[in-house]
Design a protein around this motif. Structure first.
Motif, short mmCIF file in Angstrom:
data_model
loop_
_atom_site.label_atom_id
_atom_site.label_comp_id
_atom_site.label_asym_id
_atom_site.label_seq_id
_atom_site.Cartn_x
_atom_site.Cartn_y
_atom_site.Cartn_z
N THR A 1 0.87 -1.17 0.00
CA THR A 1 0.00 0.00 0.00
C THR A 1 0.90 1.22 0.00
O THR A 1 1.72 1.39 0.92
CB THR A 1 -0.91 0.03 1.24
OG1 THR A 1 -1.69 -1.17 1.26
CG2 THR A 1 -1.83 1.25 1.21
N ASN A 2 0.82 2.02 -1.05
CA ASN A 2 1.60 3.26 -1.16
C ASN A 2 0.68 4.45 -0.93
O ASN A 2 -0.41 4.51 -1.50
CB ASN A 2 2.23 3.38 -2.55
CG ASN A 2 3.55 2.66 -2.65
OD1 ASN A 2 4.22 2.42 -1.66
ND2 ASN A 2 3.93 2.30 -3.87
N LEU A 3 1.16 5.39 -0.15
CA LEU A 3 0.45 6.64 0.08
C LEU A 3 1.42 7.78 -0.27
O LEU A 3 2.27 8.13 0.55
CB LEU A 3 -0.01 6.75 1.53
CG LEU A 3 -0.77 8.02 1.90
CD1 LEU A 3 -2.04 8.15 1.07
CD2 LEU A 3 -1.11 8.01 3.38
N PRO A 4 1.33 8.29 -1.52
CA PRO A 4 2.25 9.35 -1.92
C PRO A 4 2.12 10.57 -0.99
O PRO A 4 1.02 11.01 -0.69
CB PRO A 4 1.80 9.69 -3.34
CG PRO A 4 1.16 8.44 -3.83
CD PRO A 4 0.46 7.88 -2.62
N ARG A 5 3.26 11.04 -0.52
CA ARG A 5 3.30 12.19 0.37
C ARG A 5 3.53 13.48 -0.43
O ARG A 5 2.76 14.41 -0.35
CB ARG A 5 4.39 12.02 1.41
CG ARG A 5 4.32 13.09 2.47
CD ARG A 5 5.45 13.02 3.46
NE ARG A 5 5.38 11.83 4.30
CZ ARG A 5 6.22 11.61 5.29
NH1 ARG A 5 7.17 12.48 5.55
NH2 ARG A 5 6.11 10.52 6.01
N HIS A 6 4.63 13.52 -1.20
CA HIS A 6 4.85 14.66 -2.08
C HIS A 6 5.89 14.31 -3.14
O HIS A 6 6.66 13.37 -3.00
CB HIS A 6 5.23 15.94 -1.33
CG HIS A 6 6.48 15.85 -0.53
ND1 HIS A 6 6.47 15.54 0.81
CD2 HIS A 6 7.78 16.03 -0.85
CE1 HIS A 6 7.71 15.55 1.26
NE2 HIS A 6 8.53 15.83 0.28
N THR A 7 5.85 15.11 -4.21
CA THR A 7 6.79 14.97 -5.32
C THR A 7 7.37 16.34 -5.61
O THR A 7 6.63 17.32 -5.70
CB THR A 7 6.06 14.42 -6.57
OG1 THR A 7 5.48 13.16 -6.24
CG2 THR A 7 7.00 14.28 -7.75
N ILE A 8 8.67 16.39 -5.75
CA ILE A 8 9.36 17.63 -6.14
C ILE A 8 10.02 17.37 -7.48
O ILE A 8 10.79 16.41 -7.62
CB ILE A 8 10.42 18.02 -5.08
CG1 ILE A 8 9.76 18.19 -3.71
CG2 ILE A 8 11.15 19.30 -5.51
CD1 ILE A 8 10.76 18.29 -2.57
N THR A 9 9.72 18.21 -8.47
CA THR A 9 10.20 18.01 -9.82
C THR A 9 11.05 19.18 -10.27
O THR A 9 10.70 20.34 -10.02
CB THR A 9 9.01 17.84 -10.79
OG1 THR A 9 8.16 16.80 -10.30
CG2 THR A 9 9.48 17.48 -12.19
N GLY A 10 12.16 18.87 -10.94
CA GLY A 10 13.01 19.89 -11.54
C GLY A 10 14.10 19.22 -12.36
O GLY A 10 14.53 18.11 -12.05
N ALA A 11 14.53 19.89 -13.41
CA ALA A 11 15.62 19.40 -14.26
C ALA A 11 15.37 17.98 -14.76
O ALA A 11 16.26 17.14 -14.74
CB ALA A 11 16.96 19.50 -13.53
N GLN A 12 14.15 17.70 -15.18
CA GLN A 12 13.75 16.39 -15.72
C GLN A 12 13.98 15.25 -14.72
O GLN A 12 14.19 14.11 -15.10
CB GLN A 12 14.44 16.12 -17.05
CG GLN A 12 14.07 17.14 -18.11
CD GLN A 12 14.73 16.87 -19.43
OE1 GLN A 12 15.79 16.27 -19.52
NE2 GLN A 12 14.05 17.30 -20.49
N THR A 13 13.94 15.60 -13.43
CA THR A 13 14.14 14.65 -12.34
C THR A 13 13.07 14.91 -11.29
O THR A 13 12.65 16.05 -11.12
CB THR A 13 15.54 14.83 -11.72
OG1 THR A 13 16.52 14.72 -12.76
CG2 THR A 13 15.82 13.80 -10.66
N ALA A 14 12.65 13.86 -10.61
CA ALA A 14 11.65 14.03 -9.55
C ALA A 14 12.07 13.24 -8.31
O ALA A 14 12.57 12.11 -8.42
CB ALA A 14 10.28 13.54 -10.03
N LEU A 15 11.87 13.86 -7.16
CA LEU A 15 12.01 13.18 -5.88
C LEU A 15 10.61 12.82 -5.42
O LEU A 15 9.75 13.70 -5.29
CB LEU A 15 12.68 14.10 -4.85
CG LEU A 15 12.67 13.60 -3.40
CD1 LEU A 15 13.50 12.32 -3.26
CD2 LEU A 15 13.18 14.69 -2.46
N LEU A 16 10.39 11.53 -5.20
CA LEU A 16 9.08 11.05 -4.76
C LEU A 16 9.19 10.52 -3.34
O LEU A 16 9.96 9.60 -3.07
CB LEU A 16 8.59 9.93 -5.68
CG LEU A 16 8.38 10.34 -7.13
CD1 LEU A 16 9.49 9.78 -7.99
CD2 LEU A 16 7.03 9.89 -7.61
#
Length: 130
Positions: free
Chosen positions: A70-85
């Motif tokens: 069970t995944n509950l996404p908290r937040h995503t930060i995107t920049g420079a064609q890269t994302a931190l999930l």
């Protein structure tokens, strides 16, 4: 990687749920298709793995243990064609002794935008900052 290409994933926010759904369906190839070429992962035991064979063995082992994620996404930060999930997760599996065990944590995963316009995981770290 030799896994079949998934439909174009147009937003990195889709990845945690796609991973969850493919794993819960027992579809190792669909999980692997969410990874970029050259992707790596740190397992919940803290071991770094990379390459299609090691990733297939890890995902296949989870499927063989009847893993339910069970995944509950908290937040995503995107920049420079890269994302931190950052995603909170809970995993139930059958332990070697037959009992059902549950683990949980918070990931720090990296995805990147591929040349085909789709997002895929480059690094998976289910242990987050630990």
């Amino acid at each position: 990687m030799s896994a079949p290409a998934p439909a174009i994933i147009t937003s990195p926010e889709q990845l945690p749920i796609l991973f969850q759904d493919a794993l819960n369906a027992g579809d190792v190839d669909a999980v692997l298709a969410l990874f970029s070429d050259g992707a790596a992962m740190r397992t919940v035991e803290g071991v770094r793995i990379a390459g299609i064979d090691q990733l297939r063995a890890e995902i296949g082992g989870t499927v063989a243990a009847h893993g339910k994620l069970t995944n509950l996404p908290r937040h995503t930060i995107t920049g420079a064609q890269t994302a931190l999930l950052v995603t909170d997760w809970t995993m139930e599996i059958d332990a070697p002794g037959g009992e059902r065990v549950t683990g949980s944590g918070t990931t720090a995963n990296i995805a990147r935008l591929e040349a085909d316009g789709g997002w895929r995981f480059a690094l998976l770290n289910p242990l987050g900052t630990h």
